[in-house]
Design an enzyme around this catalytic site. Structure first.
Site: not given
Ligand code: BT5
Length: 446
Positions: A87, A96, A99, A101
């Site tokens: 990334r 991307r 990712d 989270d």
């Protein structure tokens, strides 16, 4: 004293290069760190980008993990996995590779999962590096829908369960089921497994599934089409399949010997009825053996097709057609009289509603099918009876070429309907055309 591990929900997203592999690699690297145990993973959803929209579609998923790491250390691990997978810094909401989270983080005071509210403390944080729970998660269907799939009973701040948001079709905007199951088998967790293949227009999803099955496609292959030009009903009848409906076929390979497949239709009927009740709050019921009705009108038809090698089933294809949001004026006049659509095609979230129904239907089907495989038809008979509206009604069924008239009193352990005739004789019928007597109005539905 050893600390009880914490639980966290992680959201994954990728829209560059091999999106599916990026997510599976991310999961594998988290697991291989030895500091994160993966407990459960949602299906993969394909989603339209938000914010910066000139970029490719995302794949998203949510995982429930167990960890001894603090929220900050878990974040560092996730960021280092993102970087190792390549990334690079990009615009906010830009494209991307991966990712990850942290959505929510729960400390446990006992050995419980976050959906058991009593023994868990949700960590709230607001630092520059990390805000918990994730501040924008509640507006994002691509987080909420997979999260609700992983932990439907998760409590929200207002006291509701997260599964209630699944019925808010706005949540499904820009979201469609991409794949469930085997995609994350590689990271070492069991799965329920539907491999979805989508088509714009086909003659019949059953024909495609049967062809794929003949070439060795695995159990769990699932064909979905927007429209069918030659959808099939039973005995060569036509199934009208305009856009807005759910036209799908599921491929199964149960190792069973009985040539009778009444159980397949009934599993599908219960799975569809239950999904319609949950998704649309409509009183759907099964009409034995292969229809689903709402208020006496047919909203779904089921067509099982099987192939045997010797005595053993090679494969079964279960075709399911649901009038989710079709323009019923496109159906022949006679069919219009006996059928209905769940919502109008003008419903602002018609296609989202269809997606929600699909996920619920496949989940229900998995559960019932696995129960059938381990316990036989008797293991699901009670549930089938609860959904079957034919019981207790006066019916005429064609049996061995002859009409049998009586009251449908029960379903037997082979999925057959038991009809008690006027003379008190009980006749077991394996499949057939059922006409139900509507008081004062002759026989309805075929
Ligand atoms: C069925 O047959 O009800 C089984 C229908 C299965 C359709 C699915 S769609 C995905 C998969 N691919 C296929 O090609 N087929 C499966 P049967 O019990 O024979 O009922 C057929 C009768 O239902 C027709 O003769 C019409 O009277 C009526 N019909 C046709 N289209 C309909 C619709 N869209 N909604 C309600 N009724 C319909």
């Amino acid at each position: 004293m050893k600390r009880t591990p914490a639980h966290a929900y992680l959201g994954f997203g990728s829209n560059l290069e091999e999106r599916r592999e990026n997510i599976t690699n991310g999961l594998a690297m988290l697991r291989e760190s030895g500091q994160v145990k993966i407990i459960k993973i949602s299906s993969l959803y394909e989603t339209e980008p938000m914010g910066y929209t000139r970029q490719g579609l995302f794949l998203n998923a949510v995982a429930l993990v167990e960890t001894d790491l603090s929220p900050q250390d878990l974040l560092s691990l996730c960021k280092s996995v993102e970087v190792q997978l390549g990334r690079k810094p990009t615009v906010r909401w830009g494209p991307r590779i991966l990712d990850i989270d942290i959505l929510m983080y729960f400390m446990e005071s006992g050995d419980t999962l976050p959906s058991d509210s009593e023994n868990v403390i949700q960590v709230e944080l607001d630092t520059q590096a990390l805000t918990l729970p994730h501040p924008r998660m509640w507006e994002r269907g691509f987080v909420i829908i997979p999260l609700a799939e992983v932990s439907p009973n998760l409590l929200m701040a207002d006291g509701r369960r997260i599964k209630s948001l699944i019925q808010d079709f706005r949540m499904w905007t820009g979201l469609r089921l991409f794949e469930t199951g085997p995609w994350w088998q590689e990271v070492g967790v069991n799965c329920k497994g539907w491999q979805i293949m989508r088509f714009a227009e086909v003659e019949s999803t059953n024909t495609i599934a049967v062809n794929l099955a003949s070439f060795g496609a695995p159990e769990g292959t699932c064909i979905i089409a927007e429209t069918q030009s030659a959808g099939r009903g039973r005995r060569g009848r036509l199934w009208h399949s305009p856009s807005g409906g759910l036209w799908l076929s599921i491929l199964l390979r149960p190792k069973i010997q009985s040539p009778d497949v009444g159980w397949l239709s009934l599993i599908a009927g219960v799975a569809v009825s239950s999904a319609i009740r949950d998704t649309f709050q409509l009183p759907a019921v099964v009409k034995w053996p292969n229809d689903v009705l709402v208020s006496g009108k047919k909203v779904c038809g089921i067509l099982p097709e099987t192939r045997f090698i010797g005595d053993e089933m090679d494969f079964a294809v279960v075709g399911i057609g649901v009038n989710v949001a079709i323009d019923t004026s496109l159906l022949p006049r006679k069919v219009q009289e006996t059928s209905a659509t769940l919502v109008s095609p003008d419903h602002p979230f018609a296609s989202e509603a269809r997606e929600a129904l699909t996920v619920s239907l496949l989940d229900n089907f998995s559960l019932l099918y696995r129960q059938f495989l381990s316990e036989g038809f008797s293991g699901i008979l009670q549930e089938v009876k609860e959904y079957c509206d034919t019981l207790g009604r006066e019916v005429i069924v064609s049996h061995l070429g002859m009409p049998v008239h009586g009251i449908a009193v029960d379903i037997d352990s082979d999925a057959g309907l038991i009809i008690r005739t006027e003379s008190g004789e009980d006749i077991h019928v394996m499949s057939g055309e059922v006409s139900i007597r509507v008081p004062g109005a002759g026989y309805a539905c075929e």
